[in-house]
Design a protein around this motif. Structure first.
Motif, mmCIF file in Angstrom:
data_model
loop_
_atom_site.group_PDB
_atom_site.id
_atom_site.type_symbol
_atom_site.label_atom_id
_atom_site.label_comp_id
_atom_site.label_asym_id
_atom_site.label_seq_id
_atom_site.Cartn_x
_atom_site.Cartn_y
_atom_site.Cartn_z
ATOM 1 N N ARG A 1 14.162 2.226 -46.598
ATOM 2 C CA ARG A 1 15.231 1.504 -45.899
ATOM 3 C C ARG A 1 16.553 2.254 -45.976
ATOM 4 N NH1 ARG A 1 14.791 -3.667 -44.254
ATOM 5 N NH2 ARG A 1 12.796 -4.723 -44.613
ATOM 6 N N ASP B 1 19.961 3.745 -44.788
ATOM 7 C CA ASP B 1 20.917 3.345 -43.771
ATOM 8 C C ASP B 1 21.963 4.423 -43.541
ATOM 9 O OD1 ASP B 1 22.134 3.205 -46.176
ATOM 10 O OD2 ASP B 1 22.919 1.174 -45.954
ATOM 11 N N ASP C 1 26.627 0.375 -34.511
ATOM 12 C CA ASP C 1 27.147 -0.400 -35.633
ATOM 13 C C ASP C 1 28.660 -0.229 -35.650
ATOM 14 O OD1 ASP C 1 27.704 -1.754 -37.938
ATOM 15 O OD2 ASP C 1 26.359 -0.589 -39.226
ATOM 16 N N ASN D 1 23.102 -1.303 -41.996
ATOM 17 C CA ASN D 1 21.691 -1.654 -42.156
ATOM 18 C C ASN D 1 20.834 -0.491 -41.687
ATOM 19 O OD1 ASN D 1 20.929 -2.228 -39.123
ATOM 20 N ND2 ASN D 1 22.819 -3.390 -39.516
ATOM 21 N N ALA D 2 19.571 -0.493 -42.120
ATOM 22 C CA ALA D 2 18.671 0.610 -41.804
ATOM 23 C C ALA D 2 18.226 0.594 -40.349
ATOM 24 C CB ALA D 2 17.452 0.553 -42.722
ATOM 25 N N ALA E 1 20.675 2.501 -38.217
ATOM 26 C CA ALA E 1 20.527 3.940 -38.440
ATOM 27 C C ALA E 1 19.303 4.471 -37.713
ATOM 28 C CB ALA E 1 20.430 4.228 -39.932
#
Length: 210
Positions: free
Chosen positions: A21, A23, A52, A72-73, A76
């Motif tokens: 996960r 980011d 984002d 957050n992942a 990304a």
């Protein structure tokens, strides 16, 4: 590991695996103008803020790299899928996921004492250590038997001589009883053993008092 579907240009979807996960993205080989001109820097940041709005940036001019931190992942992953190898100011943008480093302890731990028991004085041995048993010595009984058959004054040739090498001959010494008192000469005459002369002690000199 989590796999999500990201929509790219043309309405196609691709599967993206989120490893740990992460980011964070790292942009490599960023044009040098981005680090010098504020207008190009703002345009570069707008590319990622479209995914984002709270993304932050860290510019490394010496390495020509930019670290992009998302909240957050998933954001990304979408930015990586859509902007990787895209064109910006005439240069290709290359994006990679930042590798996350997991540190078990906030401080540096000493190495494991694998061989600490070899120090002097030795501390406690490691867990599971056992004393090694000595192997049985190799005894050449043939050699011992040949030596036992030899008598005082006899000789035994270990290695025969050649035109280029000498021979090796073992001469058996006389016993303590035979050699005590005197030694036999080659012709049968007995000669006294040399007496060891002790070193004479220096004469005593009284100290001089003033």
């Amino acid at each position: 590991m989590e796999q999500v579907e990201v929509v790219v240009g043309g309405g196609d979807t691709v599967g993206v695996c989120l490893i740990d996960r992460t980011d964070t993205l790292v942009a490599c080989e960023v044009p040098e103008e981005v680090f010098r001109k504020e207008q190009l820097r703002a345009g570069f940041e707008e590319l990622f803020r479209a995914f984002d709005s709270e993304a932050t940036f860290q510019f490394f001019k010496s390495f020509r790299r930019v670290r992009i931190n998302f909240t957050n992942a998933l954001a990304a992953a979408e930015a990586r899928a859509k902007l990787h190898k895209s064109d910006f100011n005439g240069r290709e943008v290359r994006l990679f996921f930042a590798q996350s480093v997991h540190i078990g302890s906030p401080r540096l731990e000493p190495p494991k004492p694998d061989k600490q028991f070899l120090l002097s004085p030795p501390p406690s041995p490691p867990v599971g250590w056992e004393q090694a048993q000595d192997t049985t010595p190799v005894i050449n009984y043939d050699l011992l038997c040949a030596i036992a058959r030899l008598g005082p004054g006899e000789k035994y040739e270990l290695h025969s001589g050649t035109p280029t090498t000498p021979s090796v001959v073992v001469h058996v010494c006389e016993s303590d009883q035979d050699s005590s008192g005197a030694e036999d000469d080659v012709d049968g005459f007995r000669r006294p053993r040399p007496k060891i002369v002790q070193t004479r002690r220096p004469d005593y000199v009284p100290p001089i008092t003033l």
